[in-house]
Design a protein around this motif. Structure first.
Motif, PDB file in Angstrom:
ATOM      1  N   LYS A  60       0.845  -1.333   0.088  1.00  0.00           N
ATOM      2  CA  LYS A  60       0.008  -0.056  -0.084  1.00  0.00           C
ATOM      3  C   LYS A  60       0.866   1.326  -0.046  1.00  0.00           C
ATOM      4  CE  LYS A  60      -3.143  -1.236   3.369  1.00  0.00           C
ATOM      5  NZ  LYS A  60      -4.071  -0.940   4.347  1.00  0.00           N
TER       6      LYS A  60
ATOM      7  N   ARG B 209       6.710   3.325  -3.099  1.00  0.00           N
ATOM      8  CA  ARG B 209       5.182   3.155  -3.351  1.00  0.00           C
ATOM      9  C   ARG B 209       4.305   4.184  -3.205  1.00  0.00           C
ATOM     10  NH1 ARG B 209       3.837  -1.791  -5.949  1.00  0.00           N
ATOM     11  NH2 ARG B 209       1.655  -1.959  -5.580  1.00  0.00           N
ATOM     12  N   LEU B 210       4.494   4.947  -2.337  1.00  0.00           N
ATOM     13  CA  LEU B 210       3.629   6.137  -1.787  1.00  0.00           C
ATOM     14  C   LEU B 210       3.721   7.070  -2.860  1.00  0.00           C
ATOM     15  CD1 LEU B 210       1.879   7.480   0.278  1.00  0.00           C
ATOM     16  CD2 LEU B 210       3.949   8.490   1.072  1.00  0.00           C
TER      17      LEU B 210
ATOM     18  N   LYS C 124       4.610   6.456  -5.950  1.00  0.00           N
ATOM     19  CA  LYS C 124       3.815   6.150  -7.296  1.00  0.00           C
ATOM     20  C   LYS C 124       2.361   6.048  -7.045  1.00  0.00           C
ATOM     21  CE  LYS C 124       4.255   1.826 -10.255  1.00  0.00           C
ATOM     22  NZ  LYS C 124       4.740   0.602 -10.082  1.00  0.00           N
ATOM     23  N   LYS C 125       1.810   6.030  -5.869  1.00  0.00           N
ATOM     24  CA  LYS C 125       0.469   6.142  -5.821  1.00  0.00           C
ATOM     25  C   LYS C 125       0.006   7.731  -6.251  1.00  0.00           C
ATOM     26  CE  LYS C 125      -2.069   3.534  -2.475  1.00  0.00           C
ATOM     27  NZ  LYS C 125      -2.136   3.269  -1.305  1.00  0.00           N
TER      28      LYS C 125
ATOM     29  N   ILE D 120       0.143   8.235  -9.923  1.00  0.00           N
ATOM     30  CA  ILE D 120      -1.181   7.546 -10.521  1.00  0.00           C
ATOM     31  C   ILE D 120      -2.310   8.664 -10.455  1.00  0.00           C
ATOM     32  CG2 ILE D 120      -2.696   5.710 -10.402  1.00  0.00           C
ATOM     33  CD1 ILE D 120      -0.289   3.885 -10.024  1.00  0.00           C
ATOM     34  N   ILE D 121      -2.570   9.041  -9.106  1.00  0.00           N
ATOM     35  CA  ILE D 121      -3.656   9.776  -8.801  1.00  0.00           C
ATOM     36  C   ILE D 121      -3.477  11.098  -9.774  1.00  0.00           C
ATOM     37  CG2 ILE D 121      -4.853  11.340  -7.279  1.00  0.00           C
ATOM     38  CD1 ILE D 121      -3.791   8.985  -5.045  1.00  0.00           C
TER      39      ILE D 121
END
Lengths: 413, 714
Positions: free
Chosen positions: A294, A330-331, A333-334, A337-338
């Protein structure tokens, strides 16, 4: 303790002596193993111990017959050890067992074939277990525990006996593994190095020749050493070998291997399935895996704190802590994406402000300087491709593959 | 006869070979092998390595070993066999070159039986008086047959020395015979001792008269030796003791060894037995010659205790033959100097008393007891000399004292007792010194209560050091002497902890990490014993030390796991843990923030990591940031404003200058923009950045220590 008559005691002792001598003369290793295996607490051994405590002068029995007196020294020490063991005086039992082991090894050296290898294994195993028990007793009496250390040097001696040309050399790895166990317990892991060196470089040893059981144990321990050194590719190979050849019925052993293999795999970007963690009861890793999936920094930190003791003791704490960088990746990347969803044209520009806000949602308070610092580290370690424009406080991501996968390589390589 | 065999041995075997061979006998266990026969088989073709074969096996199975004996006998490769043959066949083989084998062979056979016992543990064997008494008998009996053997011994040593005397090889053969005859007449050790002294004198005299080579030793009457026995030994010992009018003659084996063992006399017993052990008569002679030679050399050159090399070379060679070379000849002087430099001062009184006794009847008595000491007579009282009993008297418990006294006596007598066997409890001293200041001096002998300060004085001394305005070296020295006094009195309490804590803090302040480590390891034991102190403060230090300096993950893990929840609440420990996290993740911003808020001396330990952290940080930045970074930002993030706590603008600019200086020395590329602000050109810097060699590096490894101070310290 059940009452044992003198005659009965005499009978039991003589019987044991006969069986021992027969086992040696017929080279019957499995019987010998049974006769020496203290920790099995087998009824015959216990009743013998009772008999010895009744019939105090067992050494005269040994001396009576030439057959027995040939192994007089071995047997006398063994009896004394068994006696003390039975009455719960473990330090005495250890001391006598050590003498017995020395005498036995001496005798073993003289046997040309390796028939008694299994019995020697039993001796090596027993001395380690007995030393651990004796140390426990010493600690509870407020004395310094030192027997395990002594057992370590005895095992080293046994290694020396086996590490030569000839059929006995296949036993060397078993002793090595016992040494590993001893050293890991003592916390003197650096002593493993010399044994490893002789196993891996000596020409007399062909690693494939050793019994599978010992190979698995050896790979497990050397893999753990590589975890300490944070040499993840090597740790991966060794632990994977151990996992591959480990007896699938030995769930406990598989679990022990996985306890180290999972952090190693995580460090090189390979995330295990949830079933694996469930099947082998490795719940301590569940949250960490989730956090990685996550990009949840808070979850990672909580998981680390929750099992801090366990991770510190097993030695994977620092390895897991380093996963933080992957979580940041990961963060980001999120966020990327947003942003892409709302404004594809400017998605590759990540404002530090935005990252700081995301972290604040995770209850991680960081000012821009700190965020900038972490971004420079991520870019430096090649977890993020792009650059940081200091003046405008923006991370400019590369248009191509801005978040490269680790693909089995450690971070920063 | 035995010596005869040995002699021939030695004539072709190098000394080192002998050593190997003999020492191999000391562990017959290693060679107890069922495959002894195969041993021999496979050894026969190679004939290279010497295997420690227990002699009895060869006698039990002569059939199998026999061929081996005989090959060298008949063949011509004798020279290639020496090591192989040594354990038994050399008896046959060796004389071959010099005498008729037929003549010696029967003799050898008769010897065999008795010979069997000899190669046991050479150290023990050579010490047994019976060893040479037997030899004496043998040599007396066979002296007639023997004499020619010596005459024919070949000398392997080169003869090109300019000084004939120094070369053992040029020792006249006839003199050898003379000496041998003289020894043959001795009935026991005592006689032998005096005989040797007498011989020495004769030889020396001959040397001085230059008649060494001209005199006919074969006809020299032995009465010259024997009649003068007693007087000789007396006078020569007097002579010897007068020679060494200065300080100790040899450094004791251990610092704690009673000084009586350092008696300056040549020990004929051990010298002689060493000869038996080596089985090399000419080596023995060489030994003596060498010692007497170095004797004179040393004497002339420095006037230093001449007997040192004499006794020591003999004695040491007997204990540790391999290192023999080091102790004979010139090296002895160096050792002597070293020994005297730090121990002269306090040892002289003891020695002078020992010396006063030297020539007297007391000495003779002592010699007797010395020659008997291996018989382990324990109750033998001779406790009039030296420090040990005196110290032991201080022990508080009666029983302790008794043990100590007995111990010290045994100690005196055996001399070879291991330090580990001593009951230190019984030997603990109680100091009486009242002086507060005391210089540190490494103990080379048992501590003297008169120079040791008791606890209350030590407490004052600690306060004195704490309040002192003098430099670190003075304080370090004082603290070390306090530590020493605590140690010798075995004081383990809050004061001990306080002393070590004080010293550790001072050492940190001065950046003296070795000293700090010593203190910390002591403190760990003290805290483990349950002594209250600032254990958490030091837990934090050790955590920082491991994180920043030892870089050992395992150590870090174990010290982290040792902290309890309670401990982690402590400010210093919490700080150290945060520093740890910042360092492992490379978070330089966090690191320098923590650096500014460090409690206690935590910042002192961090100081030593600042350089590395800055380098790392600039490296990260220059690789990741484009195109530039203002230097002012670096100043702020990398803690160059450390001194700005006073809050003045000047300090800020100071930080700027420091930072620029640092960046320049590390190869960074600085540009100035249109506003006149300094910027770091990251792209250029990313390739040019380097870690400079520390300018202030010094050879002795501690830049805080002046070279001169360093030398006075060592």
């Amino acid at each position: 303790m059940a009452y044992v008559s003198m005659g009965e005691a005499h009978r039991r002792i003589t019987e044991y002596l006969n069986r021992f001598c027969d086992a040696v003369s017929y080279q019957d290793s499995s019987t010998l193993c049974r006769l020496l295996s203290f920790s099995s607490n087998s009824p015959p051994l216990l009743s013998l111990a009772d008999a010895l405590n009744v019939f105090q002068d067992a050494s005269s029995l040994i001396r009576q017959s030439d057959k027995f007196s040939e192994y007089g020294e071995i047997l006398a020490h063994l009896f004394r050890s068994l006696q003390s063991y039975r009455v719960g005086n473990l330090v005495e039992a250890y001391l006598a067992f050590e003498k017995f082991a020395n005498a036995f090894v001496q005798e073993f050296r003289n046997w040309e074939s390796a028939w008694a290898l299994e019995a020697l294994y039993v001796v090596c195993y027993e001395i380690r277990i007995l030393a651990e028990k004796a140390d426990k007793e010493l600690t509870s009496n407020g004395k310094s525990p030192e027997k395990l250390k002594a057992a370590g040097s005895l095992l080293m001696k046994v290694f020396g006996v086996l590490a030569g040309k000839g059929p006995k050399r296949v036993g060397a790895l078993y002793v090595t593994c016992q040494l590993f166990k001893t050293y890991f317990k003592l916390g003197t892991v650096n002593l493993c190095r010399s044994v490893i060196r002789s196993i891996e470089t000596a020409r007399i040893f062909d690693f494939e020749e050793f019994p599978r059981r010992d190979k698995v144990t050896y790979m497990y321990y050397t893999g753990r050493l590589e975890v300490f050194n944070e040499n993840f590719p090597a740790a991966d190979t060794k632990l994977s070998y151990a996992l591959q050849y480990c007896n699938p019925k030995r769930e406990r052993n598989i679990r022990m291997i996985l306890k180290y293999l999972i952090p190693v795999k995580l460090s090189i970007g390979i995330i295990p399935k949830d079933e694996l963690l469930q099947n082998y009861n490795l719940h301590e890793y569940t949250k960490i895996v989730q956090a990685l999936r996550k990009g949840d920094l808070r979850l990672l930190r909580h998981a680390l704190q929750e099992h801090e003791d366990r991770f510190l003791r097993s030695g994977v704490y620092l390895v897991l802590e380093k996963l933080e960088l992957q979580v940041y990746q990961r963060l980001m990347k999120k966020i990327y994406i947003i942003q892409k969803l709302s404004d594809p044209a400017r998605a590759h520009q990540l404002k530090l402000e935005v990252i700081a806000k995301a972290l604040r949602w995770l209850e991680m308070d960081m000012d821009l300087d700190e965020v900038e610092c972490i971004m420079t580290i991520l870019i430096y370690k090649n977890l993020v491709k792009g650059y940081l424009a200091h003046k405008s406080k923006v991370v400019v991501l590369s248009k191509q593959d801005p978040f490269p996968k680790l693909n089995g390589k450690p971070v920063g390589s | 006869m035995i010596s005869d065999c040995f002699l021939s041995w030695g004539s072709f075997l190098l000394n080192t070979n002998l050593v190997i061979i003999l020492s191999s006998f000391s562990q017959p266990g290693a060679a107890v092998s069922t495959s002894n026969d195969t041993y021999w088989m496979h050894q026969a073709p190679s004939l290279q390595v010497h295997h420690p074969v227990p002699p009895q096996n060869n006698y039990q199975s002569p059939l199998e070993t026999k061929p081996l004996y005989e090959t060298p006998f008949q063949g011509h490769q004798r020279a290639t066999y020496p090591q192989e043959m040594n354990s038994q066949s050399s008896f046959h083989q060796a004389p071959l070159g010099y005498r008729q084998p037929t003549q010696t062979a029967p003799l050898v056979d008769s010897q065999r039986v008795s010979k069997v016992q000899i190669p046991t543990n050479p150290r023990i064997a050579s010490n047994l008086p019976s060893g040479f008494t037997k030899m004496d008998k043998d040599s007396t009996a066979a002296s007639a047959a023997q004499a020619p053997a010596y005459v024919s011994v070949s000398m392997p040593k080169p003869k090109d020395h300019t000084t004939a005397m120094s070369d053992p090889g040029t020792f006249p053969k006839s003199l050898r015979g003379f000496v041998e005859r003289a020894f043959a007449r001795c009935k026991d050790d005592k006689e032998k001792e005096s005989c040797e002294v007498a011989l020495r004198k004769i030889v020396k005299k001959a040397k001085e008269d230059n008649t060494l080579y001209t005199r006919d030793w074969d006809t020299e009457p032995l009465s010259t030796v024997t009649t003068t026995n007693v007087t000789n030994s007396e006078s020569s010992s007097a002579q010897l003791s007068s020679l060494q009018n200065k300080s100790p003659t040899r450094r004791p084996k251990s610092r704690w060894e009673p000084l009586v063992e350092g008696k300056p006399f040549v020990k004929p017993a051990s010298t002689f037995s060493s000869a038996v052990k080596f089985g090399v008569w000419n080596h023995q002679n060489e030994n003596n010659k060498k010692s007497s030679e170095s004797f004179q050399k040393v004497d002339a050159a420095t006037g230093f205790k001449p007997t040192y090399s004499g006794q020591n070379s003999a004695k040491k060679s007997f204990q540790r033959p391999v290192k023999r070379q080091r102790f004979s000849g010139g090296a002895a002087t160096a050792i002597d100097d070293e020994a005297s430099s730090d121990s002269d001062k306090d040892l002289t009184p003891y020695y002078s008393s020992a010396m006063a006794l030297a020539g007297s009847a007391e000495e003779k008595k002592r010699r007797d007891s010395r020659s008997k000491r291996f018989e382990k007579i324990q109750g033998h009282s001779r406790g009039n000399d030296l420090t040990k009993p005196k110290n032991a008297n201080v022990g508080n418990l009666h029983s302790r004292r008794a043990t100590a006294l007995r111990l010290s006596k045994v100690f005196d007598e055996s001399g070879s007792r291991a330090v580990e066997d001593i009951d230190w409890d019984a030997l603990t001293v109680k100091g009486t010194c009242q002086e507060i200041e005391k210089r540190y001096l490494r103990l080379t002998s048992a501590p003297d209560p008169a120079t040791v300060r008791p606890e209350d004085v030590l407490e004052k001394a600690l306060i004195m050091v704490q309040d002192s305005q003098k430099n670190y070296l003075f304080k370090c020295d004082q603290l070390k002497s306090i530590r020493q006094d605590l140690t010798v009195q075995r004081i383990h309490n809050h004061l001990t902890a306080k002393v070590y804590e004080t010293h550790a803090r001072l050492a940190l302040e001065a950046g003296d990490l070795p000293e700090y480590n010593q203190c910390l390891s002591q403190l760990k034991t003290l805290y483990a014993e349950g002594i209250e102190g600032c254990s958490l403060e030091f837990a934090a230090y050790s955590l920082l030390y491991i994180t920043l300096h030892s870089n050992n993950n395992r150590e870090l893990l174990s010290s982290m796991s040792r902290l309890s929840e309670e401990d982690k609440k402590d400010e210093a420990v919490r700080h150290a843990l945060s520093v740890r996290a910042a360092v492992t993740s490379g978070n330089y911003v966090m690191f320098f923030r923590l650096y500014k808020t460090a409690p206690n001396m935590n910042s002192c330990l961090m100081d030593l990591y600042v350089e590395k952290m800055r380098y790392k940080a600039v490296n990260f930045m220059s690789r990741s940031c484009r195109p530039t970074i203002p230097v002012s930002y670096i100043v702020q993030v990398l803690g160059f404003t450390g001194a700005a706590s006073e809050g003045t603008d000047e300090k800020e600019t100071d930080g700027m200058e420091d930072c620029l200086e640092w960046l320049k020395t590390h190869g960074a590329n600085i540009i100035t923009d249109s506003n006149g602000d300094m910027l770091l050109d990251t792209k250029a810097t990313s390739t040019s950045l380097f870690m400079p060699e520390p300018e202030d590096a010094v050879a002795h490894g501690d830049r805080n220590l002046d070279v001169n101070d360093f030398f006075t310290r060592t």
